[in-house]
Motif scaffolding. Structure first.
Motif, PDB file in Angstrom:
ATOM      1  N   ILE A  83      50.448  31.183  34.548  1.00  0.00           N
ATOM      2  CA  ILE A  83      49.362  32.062  34.985  1.00  0.00           C
ATOM      3  C   ILE A  83      48.915  31.772  36.412  1.00  0.00           C
ATOM      4  O   ILE A  83      48.632  32.704  37.185  1.00  0.00           O
ATOM      5  CB  ILE A  83      48.164  31.983  33.993  1.00  0.00           C
ATOM      6  N   LEU A  87      49.167  34.622  39.308  1.00  0.00           N
ATOM      7  CA  LEU A  87      47.989  35.130  39.999  1.00  0.00           C
ATOM      8  C   LEU A  87      48.132  34.970  41.515  1.00  0.00           C
ATOM      9  O   LEU A  87      47.817  35.892  42.277  1.00  0.00           O
ATOM     10  CB  LEU A  87      46.740  34.413  39.503  1.00  0.00           C
ATOM     11  N   VAL A 103      41.254  38.062  33.788  1.00  0.00           N
ATOM     12  CA  VAL A 103      42.148  37.228  32.981  1.00  0.00           C
ATOM     13  C   VAL A 103      41.397  36.763  31.738  1.00  0.00           C
ATOM     14  O   VAL A 103      40.338  36.125  31.836  1.00  0.00           O
ATOM     15  CB  VAL A 103      42.651  36.008  33.774  1.00  0.00           C
ATOM     16  N   THR A 105      40.928  34.367  28.617  1.00  0.00           N
ATOM     17  CA  THR A 105      41.326  33.036  28.150  1.00  0.00           C
ATOM     18  C   THR A 105      40.612  32.719  26.833  1.00  0.00           C
ATOM     19  O   THR A 105      39.808  33.510  26.346  1.00  0.00           O
ATOM     20  CB  THR A 105      40.992  31.966  29.196  1.00  0.00           C
ATOM     21  N   VAL A 116      43.707  29.043  35.714  1.00  0.00           N
ATOM     22  CA  VAL A 116      43.083  30.235  36.298  1.00  0.00           C
ATOM     23  C   VAL A 116      41.992  29.824  37.273  1.00  0.00           C
ATOM     24  O   VAL A 116      41.896  30.351  38.390  1.00  0.00           O
ATOM     25  CB  VAL A 116      42.514  31.149  35.195  1.00  0.00           C
ATOM     26  N   VAL A 124      39.703  37.252  41.380  1.00  0.00           N
ATOM     27  CA  VAL A 124      40.120  36.875  40.024  1.00  0.00           C
ATOM     28  C   VAL A 124      38.885  36.567  39.202  1.00  0.00           C
ATOM     29  O   VAL A 124      38.062  35.731  39.586  1.00  0.00           O
ATOM     30  CB  VAL A 124      41.053  35.646  40.052  1.00  0.00           C
ATOM     31  N   MET A 126      37.769  35.298  35.513  1.00  0.00           N
ATOM     32  CA  MET A 126      38.168  34.731  34.227  1.00  0.00           C
ATOM     33  C   MET A 126      37.144  35.113  33.175  1.00  0.00           C
ATOM     34  O   MET A 126      35.939  34.970  33.384  1.00  0.00           O
ATOM     35  CB  MET A 126      38.300  33.212  34.314  1.00  0.00           C
TER      36      MET A 126
END
Length: 452
Positions: A83, A87, A103, A105, A116, A124, A126
């Motif tokens: 990952i 990314l 993303v 998780t 991540v 990004v 998470m």
């Protein structure tokens, strides 16, 4: 006693041969119909459309009328090995001014969450959860959807499209620009998926390339031309924000069905059934390669069988119950093709059994009594098989080169064995109404990125 055994061997050989022969004939005609429709469409478009208009490429595509935020959803369960690299690669490759990668998780997978977090980029986002993994992929996608709604309220900016990717995908630099433009016309836009072939495991990993090359060069084109639903591949697929919002409105606020193993396929068929879906095989620039998603697929027999078992359960078994046979003639034809895997596996297994029985008959000089039309059946199937192998060589060779096209011919046997093993495993594992956990396989991200 010996005469009875010989009679039984001859009778079994004859009956199984005729069963397999008729089954192969029907499947061959079905595939031939797809080929002929594709060829007819290709000739017609070259004679009409492409004489008046130059083929569009990502470089010549007009800018979007209303540029907007593109949200990229990446579910990640036990993806610590890939990952972070995926990314960073996506952030470096995406050529688009406004996007955010969400993303998903899990609390019991801290390694993925740490990978991540280490990317440390504001683009990004998470999204953790409270449920331990693995849940279903749809549950993870719904969490990402909920996070997107929260961000829309906080930022006052509504997303334009949601793009689906997996943690091992190599994204194309131009894909978000293509999505940004075409999602204004369609609710679903699917790009080609071109599996990467592992040189150390060409026979297993390569059979994915063979199958996607055919499906994403002919079958999806024909489905779109007939007005049938275009199933999402789950990667390289953009869904309009409005379409997902409508689906969420009719499903208690969550667009992805958490009881489905193949939520991507189902959502594609449901949206595509409304006639607002497109399969887009577009070059990045004149003379350049396709705007497509690339990724390594399983390279071992057991992992390939596991993955295809999940696909079979979700599409051919649960899909029969969940999507039924709605739609017109073209839609029902395509759903029949999607669900014929178990019958095809039975016919293939019978065909290989016939080869063994035929060898026994030859060894003991036993000659079964054939009906008058058996020779015609054998000859027709031989022609259909030859045509099928020529088409596979041509399509695989177009995407991967003539050497890989040649390998694709004997690789049909590998694909058949995997299909039969997956069908057996799916029949054993499937329990109507029960949602099995996310049976994912380990992923690998390429050390050297392919040229676009």
């Amino acid at each position: 006693m010996l005469d009875e055994a010989q009679w039984l061997l001859a009778a079994a050989t004859r009956e199984l041969t005729l069963f397999a022969g008729i089954g192969l004939l029907l499947g061959g005609i079905d595939d031939l119909a797809i080929d002929l429709l594709w060829l007819a469409r290709l000739v017609w478009r070259r004679a009409t459309v492409y004489r008046r208009h130059r083929r569009s490429t990502a470089a010549t595509l007009p800018p979007p009328e209303r540029p907007g935020l593109i949200a990229v959803f990446v579910p990640a369960w036990r993806e610590a090995d890939v990952i972070g690299t995926m990314l960073r690669s996506a952030l470096a490759r995406f050529d688009h001014p406004l996007y955010r990668i969400y993303v998903g998780t899990y609390p019991n997978d801290p390694a993925t969450a740490a990978a991540v977090a280490a990317v440390a980029d504001p683009r990004v986002r998470m999204v953790g959860g409270t449920l331990p993994g693995p849940t279903t992929k749809a549950e993870c996608l719904n969490r990402l959807w909920t996070a997107l709604l929260h961000d829309e309220r906080e930022d006052g900016e509504r997303a334009k499209a949601i793009v689906l990717h997996d943690a091992e995908d190599v994204v194309h630099p131009q894909e978000l620009r293509v999505f940004d433009r075409l999602i204004e016309r369609f609710d679903l836009v699917q790009l080609p998926v071109l599996p990467l072939i592992d040189g150390r495991a060409r026979w297993v990993s390569g059979h994915y390339a063979d199958e996607f090359a055919e499906a994403h060069s002919r079958l999806l084109v024909v489905r779109e031309a007939l007005g049938a639903g275009i199933p999402s591949a789950g990667v390289g697929c953009a869904l309009s924000r409005d379409a997902l919002g409508r689906m969420a409105h009719h499903a208690e606020g969550l667009p992805f069905d958490e009881t489905s193993l193949t939520e991507d396929y189902e959502i594609g068929v449901r949206i595509g059934g409304a006639g607002r879906a497109a399969f887009v095989a577009m070059r990045a620039a004149p003379g350049a390669g396709l705007v497509a998603v690339r990724a390594y697929f399983p390279d071992r027999f057991d992992t390939a069988v596991r993955q295809k078992t999940r696909w079979l359960i979700g599409i051919a078994l649960a899909g029969w119950d969940r999507l039924r046979w709605d739609g017109g003639l073209a839609e029902r034809w395509m759903r029949l093709r999607d669900r014929r895997a178990f019958l095809a596996a039975l016919i293939l297994a019978t065909s290989y059994a016939v080869l063994a029985l035929g060898a026994l008959c030859a060894a003991f000089d036993i000659a079964p009594v054939w009906p008058w039309w058996a020779g015609w059946l054998l000859a027709t199937n031989g022609l259909l098989l030859t045509w099928r192998l020529v088409v596979r060589f041509a399509t695989v060779g177009y995407f991967y080169g003539w050497r890989e096209g040649l390998r694709a011919v004997p690789r049909v046997i590998v694909a058949n064995i995997i299909a039969m093993a997956a069908a057996r495993r799916a029949l054993i594992a499937y329990v109507p109404g029960k949602v099995p956990p996310w049976d994912k396989t380990a992923h690998v991200f390429p050390e050297t990125l392919p040229c676009d």
